[in-house]
Design a protein around this motif. Structure first.
Motif, mmCIF file in Angstrom:
data_model
loop_
_atom_site.group_PDB
_atom_site.id
_atom_site.type_symbol
_atom_site.label_atom_id
_atom_site.label_comp_id
_atom_site.label_asym_id
_atom_site.label_seq_id
_atom_site.Cartn_x
_atom_site.Cartn_y
_atom_site.Cartn_z
ATOM 1 N N MET A 276 5.210 24.135 17.098
ATOM 2 C CA MET A 276 5.698 23.470 18.301
ATOM 3 C C MET A 276 6.102 22.003 18.098
ATOM 4 S SD MET A 276 3.126 25.142 21.149
ATOM 5 C CE MET A 276 1.666 24.861 20.144
ATOM 6 N N PRO A 277 6.963 21.714 17.128
ATOM 7 C CA PRO A 277 7.495 20.353 16.995
ATOM 8 C C PRO A 277 8.477 20.052 18.128
ATOM 9 C CG PRO A 277 8.670 21.819 15.537
ATOM 10 C CD PRO A 277 7.572 22.639 16.157
ATOM 11 N N VAL A 278 8.783 18.788 18.319
ATOM 12 C CA VAL A 278 9.815 18.387 19.278
ATOM 13 C C VAL A 278 10.919 17.719 18.469
ATOM 14 C CG1 VAL A 278 10.369 17.044 21.337
ATOM 15 C CG2 VAL A 278 8.093 18.062 21.085
ATOM 16 N N TYR A 279 12.068 18.367 18.419
ATOM 17 C CA TYR A 279 13.150 17.931 17.542
ATOM 18 C C TYR A 279 14.305 17.349 18.346
ATOM 19 C CZ TYR A 279 16.634 17.985 13.818
ATOM 20 O OH TYR A 279 17.580 17.629 12.897
ATOM 21 N N LEU A 280 14.674 16.116 18.020
ATOM 22 C CA LEU A 280 15.782 15.433 18.685
ATOM 23 C C LEU A 280 17.057 15.659 17.881
ATOM 24 C CD1 LEU A 280 16.849 13.498 20.886
ATOM 25 C CD2 LEU A 280 16.188 11.586 19.398
ATOM 26 N N TRP A 281 18.061 16.255 18.516
ATOM 27 C CA TRP A 281 19.292 16.627 17.828
ATOM 28 C C TRP A 281 20.250 15.446 17.736
ATOM 29 C CZ3 TRP A 281 20.520 20.387 14.699
ATOM 30 C CH2 TRP A 281 19.757 21.554 14.708
ATOM 31 N N THR A 282 20.231 14.777 16.570
ATOM 32 C CA THR A 282 21.225 13.751 16.270
ATOM 33 C C THR A 282 22.143 14.221 15.138
ATOM 34 O OG1 THR A 282 19.576 12.668 14.866
ATOM 35 C CG2 THR A 282 19.859 11.808 17.089
ATOM 36 N N VAL A 283 21.693 15.192 14.338
ATOM 37 C CA VAL A 283 22.568 15.835 13.347
ATOM 38 C C VAL A 283 23.475 16.808 14.089
ATOM 39 C CG1 VAL A 283 22.639 17.427 11.376
ATOM 40 C CG2 VAL A 283 20.875 15.651 11.491
ATOM 41 N N PRO A 284 24.782 16.770 13.855
ATOM 42 C CA PRO A 284 25.665 17.723 14.552
ATOM 43 C C PRO A 284 25.320 19.170 14.175
ATOM 44 C CG PRO A 284 26.950 15.965 13.536
ATOM 45 C CD PRO A 284 25.555 15.834 13.008
ATOM 46 N N MET A 285 25.216 20.040 15.161
ATOM 47 C CA MET A 285 24.940 21.447 14.882
ATOM 48 C C MET A 285 26.078 22.109 14.123
ATOM 49 S SD MET A 285 23.093 22.842 18.342
ATOM 50 C CE MET A 285 21.896 21.848 19.220
ATOM 51 N N PHE A 286 27.277 21.516 14.202
ATOM 52 C CA PHE A 286 28.383 22.115 13.452
ATOM 53 C C PHE A 286 28.286 21.803 11.959
ATOM 54 C CE2 PHE A 286 30.413 17.989 14.721
ATOM 55 C CZ PHE A 286 30.692 17.499 13.462
ATOM 56 N N HIS A 287 27.435 20.855 11.577
ATOM 57 C CA HIS A 287 27.334 20.458 10.176
ATOM 58 C C HIS A 287 26.265 21.279 9.463
ATOM 59 C CE1 HIS A 287 27.658 18.096 6.616
ATOM 60 N NE2 HIS A 287 26.495 17.520 6.755
ATOM 61 N N CYS A 288 26.695 22.230 8.621
ATOM 62 C CA CYS A 288 25.765 23.113 7.899
ATOM 63 C C CYS A 288 24.796 23.771 8.878
ATOM 64 C CB CYS A 288 24.983 22.348 6.832
ATOM 65 S SG CYS A 288 26.001 21.505 5.629
ATOM 66 N N ASN A 289 25.321 24.162 10.053
ATOM 67 C CA ASN A 289 24.497 24.763 11.102
ATOM 68 C C ASN A 289 23.272 23.899 11.399
ATOM 69 O OD1 ASN A 289 25.517 27.562 9.372
ATOM 70 N ND2 ASN A 289 26.097 27.291 11.507
ATOM 71 N N GLY A 290 23.541 22.589 11.519
ATOM 72 C CA GLY A 290 22.467 21.651 11.831
ATOM 73 C C GLY A 290 21.419 21.597 10.752
ATOM 74 N N TRP A 291 21.862 21.665 9.468
ATOM 75 C CA TRP A 291 20.961 21.694 8.311
ATOM 76 C C TRP A 291 19.992 22.876 8.421
ATOM 77 C CZ3 TRP A 291 19.395 15.778 7.962
ATOM 78 C CH2 TRP A 291 20.536 15.026 7.644
ATOM 79 N N CYS A 292 20.470 23.939 9.069
ATOM 80 C CA CYS A 292 19.726 25.193 9.275
ATOM 81 C C CYS A 292 18.569 25.048 10.261
ATOM 82 C CB CYS A 292 19.199 25.771 7.953
ATOM 83 S SG CYS A 292 20.506 26.508 6.924
ATOM 84 N N LEU A 293 18.447 23.908 10.916
ATOM 85 C CA LEU A 293 17.352 23.738 11.875
ATOM 86 C C LEU A 293 17.695 24.311 13.247
ATOM 87 C CD1 LEU A 293 15.901 20.274 10.891
ATOM 88 C CD2 LEU A 293 14.810 22.504 10.693
ATOM 89 N N THR A 294 18.935 24.732 13.470
ATOM 90 C CA THR A 294 19.220 25.490 14.688
ATOM 91 C C THR A 294 18.321 26.731 14.708
ATOM 92 O OG1 THR A 294 21.072 26.418 13.429
ATOM 93 C CG2 THR A 294 21.596 24.781 15.114
ATOM 94 N N TRP A 295 18.140 27.330 13.534
ATOM 95 C CA TRP A 295 17.271 28.498 13.411
ATOM 96 C C TRP A 295 15.824 28.090 13.096
ATOM 97 C CZ3 TRP A 295 21.772 29.114 9.816
ATOM 98 C CH2 TRP A 295 22.846 29.728 10.453
ATOM 99 N N GLY A 296 15.652 27.030 12.312
ATOM 100 C CA GLY A 296 14.323 26.629 11.866
ATOM 101 C C GLY A 296 13.400 26.191 12.979
ATOM 102 N N VAL A 297 13.918 25.475 13.973
ATOM 103 C CA VAL A 297 13.076 25.034 15.086
ATOM 104 C C VAL A 297 12.523 26.237 15.836
ATOM 105 C CG1 VAL A 297 13.038 23.763 17.276
ATOM 106 C CG2 VAL A 297 14.242 22.806 15.304
ATOM 107 N N ALA A 298 13.328 27.292 15.951
ATOM 108 C CA ALA A 298 12.864 28.512 16.624
ATOM 109 C C ALA A 298 11.721 29.157 15.848
ATOM 110 C CB ALA A 298 14.018 29.495 16.786
ATOM 111 N N ALA A 299 11.774 29.080 14.523
ATOM 112 C CA ALA A 299 10.724 29.684 13.698
ATOM 113 C C ALA A 299 9.358 29.099 14.020
ATOM 114 C CB ALA A 299 11.041 29.494 12.216
#
Length: 596
Positions: A276-299
């Motif tokens: 349960m981290p709290v992640y602030l999106w400053t990396v663009p999600m279009f860039h390498c799929n947000g460094w893969c954290l679009t999926w990683g935060v869900a994990a």
């Protein structure tokens, strides 16, 4: 007229023998060092001894193709009513996010999207962008996230090259999308269906053209009971990410479900993201799929804090308001934070872990970020490695060193993460590993499961990138005695002056240490005597005044004289949307200055 191949993504489904005809499959078949022999088209390695081993059987009970889709399904069970996403006043739970993604996948299916079709996006970090990272692959589609700073002409080229069937476009970028569709019409290329992402409270935006759908209304046409189209093979493509390129030869980097799954977990692990981290999106999600954290935060069942626009004021406000634990950003974002006005800054009650990559951050940036309440982790990677590939771990023995010395060590690129088999510094000619002396330069090379599948429709580029059985990064680095690597330059950026190699990164580090310098970039300028000499482009901090000779003297005090710039130009530095300085533009300016 630009001619494109017939739809090829449908040929990327391993259950079909047509996979063998696809450009990506051909290129990867030539370099199958990691995949082994695939006798039955399932993307798995089957050594000869495996099939003759008695009593073993692969079946649905013990094998499921790895896919980050599973992260969302699990999050909806384990973290059901916890907040998944925050955007302004709007909040969703993980259960709601799963339901929305299922409905969106269903709506795409009803629209005619089938397995292997491409779904594109042109949007900032808004909820729809996050949801599409799950919904598109749930529909069996491949997600293609386009850079929001591209113009209409380039967007049209990438839409045609990827053969996108649908384009989700943010309302703020609608004119660029319309311009792209006009370009496609001129080339007789079938345009994608347009789906407009409006603000959530505006489900009936004005000015919407016939044939265009509105995101929320479109989503509501879907069925929450949609049966997910899971990958039939881990090798199935999940996304294509375009590197910066020209209109004549775009390079689409193909990611697989397996690679995305592994790199998501590796990124979560090396950033210390607990449950349960709290992640602030400053990396663009279009860039390498947000460094893969679009999926990683869900994990990890975390909370995604989405920002449409990034500024120091918004960063600090959201950190305090939502108790942010993690964020990311290029060194330019860090630079923006440390040089922000005191009125924009807010006291941070707990350390915020921020990971940075793209170029080595100057040591003094690490120090200032720490003073503001951030803990900086340095990573390194490329689009071709799903974003992060290596990271620098703070060692206990460094704690006794002076802060500045610690920062210099942390500014290195470190070693590979858990998802990679190997990263090494290799002589690109002999293919031998360079000695760990901190001096001998070689090329950074990768191999493992989180290296791209290949460049879409570009077998030649794929073969060149994988020549010798490694992925060649094009970055020059040295290896230190502790095994940590340190980037010195790009192969194309190194300056050769009178037979001496000059690392532009080292010169930039020194320039950035001057109190008046906000940003610095160094490129080669033609020189009639030396061949090339360093030319520095510098942006000064507000309120500071310094001339070129002062900066040259400063560099000579900290570097061998031949490494000091002979030319200093004060100007804004051109950047990509991810904060990287566009050195090719600076090289053009340096060449235009003529020879010294």
């Amino acid at each position: 007229m630009i001619r494109f191949l017939k739809p090829a993504w449908t040929r990327l489904v391993p259950t079909s023998t047509r996979l063998l005809d696809s450009p990506v499959a051909q290129s990867c078949r030539h370099f199958s060092r990691f995949a082994g022999d695939d006798d039955d088209g399932d993307g798995l390695q089957h050594p000869g001894s495996w099939k003759s081993t008695e009593g073993l059987r692969r079946c649905s009970a013990n094998y499921v193709p790895l896919s980050p889709i599973s992260f969302l399904e699990r999050a909806a069970k384990v973290y059901r009513d916890r907040t998944s996403l925050v955007y302004g006043s709007h909040k969703f739970t993980w259960n709601q996010t799963l339901q929305r993604c299922l409905k969106l996948a269903s709506a795409l299916s009803q629209l005619g999207i089938s397995r292997g079709d491409v779904v594109s996006t042109l949007a900032p970090n808004v909820p729809a962008m996050y949801e599409l990272h799950f919904a598109a692959p749930m529909a069996g589609a491949i997600l293609c996230t386009l850079n929001t700073r591209l113009d209409s002409a380039m967007v049209s080229v990438l839409l045609a090259h990827s053969e996108a069937k649908v384009l989700f476009v943010d309302h703020g970028l609608l004119e660029i999308a319309r311009g792209a569709l006009d370009h496609l019409a001129k080339t007789n290329t079938k345009p994608p269906i347009l789906i407009l992402i409006s603000e959530k409270d505006d489900s009936s935006p004005t000015g919407i053209v016939p044939g265009t759908y509105e995101y929320e209304s479109f989503l509501e046409t879907g069925d929450v009971g949609f049966e997910i189209r899971r990958p039939k093979s881990e090798w199935d493509p999940i996304s294509v990410n375009y590197t910066s390129g020209t209109t004549s030869r775009p390079k689409g980097v193909v990611y697989s479900h397996r690679g995305a799954y592994l790199n998501s977990l590796a990124t979560v692990f090396f950033h210390g993201m607990s449950s349960m981290p709290v992640y602030l999106w400053t990396v663009p999600m279009f860039h390498c799929n947000g460094w893969c954290l679009t999926w990683g935060v869900a994990a990890q069942g975390g909370t995604n804090i989405c920002l449409r626009n990034v500024s120091p004021k918004k960063i600090f406000e959201n950190i305090v308001l939502h108790n942010v634990t993690h964020m990311g950003g290029a060194p330019t974002v860090l630079n923006m934070i440390v040089n922000s006005s005191v009125s924009d800054q807010k006291p941070i009650s707990r350390k915020v872990t921020i990971f940075t990559g793209g170029s080595p951050p100057p040591p003094h940036i690490f120090l200032k970020m720490e003073e503001l309440g951030f803990s900086v982790n340095h990573l390194y990677g490329l689009t071709e490695t799903y974003g992060p590939g290596t990271y620098c771990v703070m060692k206990p023995e460094w704690e006794s060193l002076p802060p500045l010395e610690q920062s210099k060590l942390k500014a290195r690129q470190g070693m590979q993460h858990l998802g990679l088999e190997e990263v090494d510094i290799i002589d690109p000619v002999t293919m031998e590993s360079v000695p760990a002396d901190g001096k001998t330069m070689g090329e950074v090379m990768f191999r493992g499961n989180t290296v791209m599948s290949g460049y879409f429709k570009d077998l030649q580029a794929t073969e060149e990138a994988f020549r010798g059985g490694w992925f060649r990064s094009g970055d020059l680095a040295v290896k230190h005695q502790d095994g940590y690597m340190e980037i010195k330059d790009r192969l194309k950026d190194i300056i050769i002056s009178g037979g001496e190699n000059i690392s532009t990164v080292e010169v930039e580090m020194v320039l950035s240490g001057h109190q008046a310098v906000l940003e610095a970039a160094v490129v080669a300028r033609p020189d009639n005597h030396w061949g090339q000499t360093p030319c520095a482009f510098v942006k000064l901090k507000e309120g500071f005044d310094v001339n070129a000779q002062e900066l040259i003297r400063f560099c000579r005090d900290h570097l061998p004289h031949y490494m000091a710039p002979k030319t200093v130009v004060f100007d804004e530095l051109p950047k990509t949307s991810t904060g990287k300085i566009q050195k090719f533009k600076l090289r053009e300016k340096a060449n235009a200055l003529g020879s010294l």
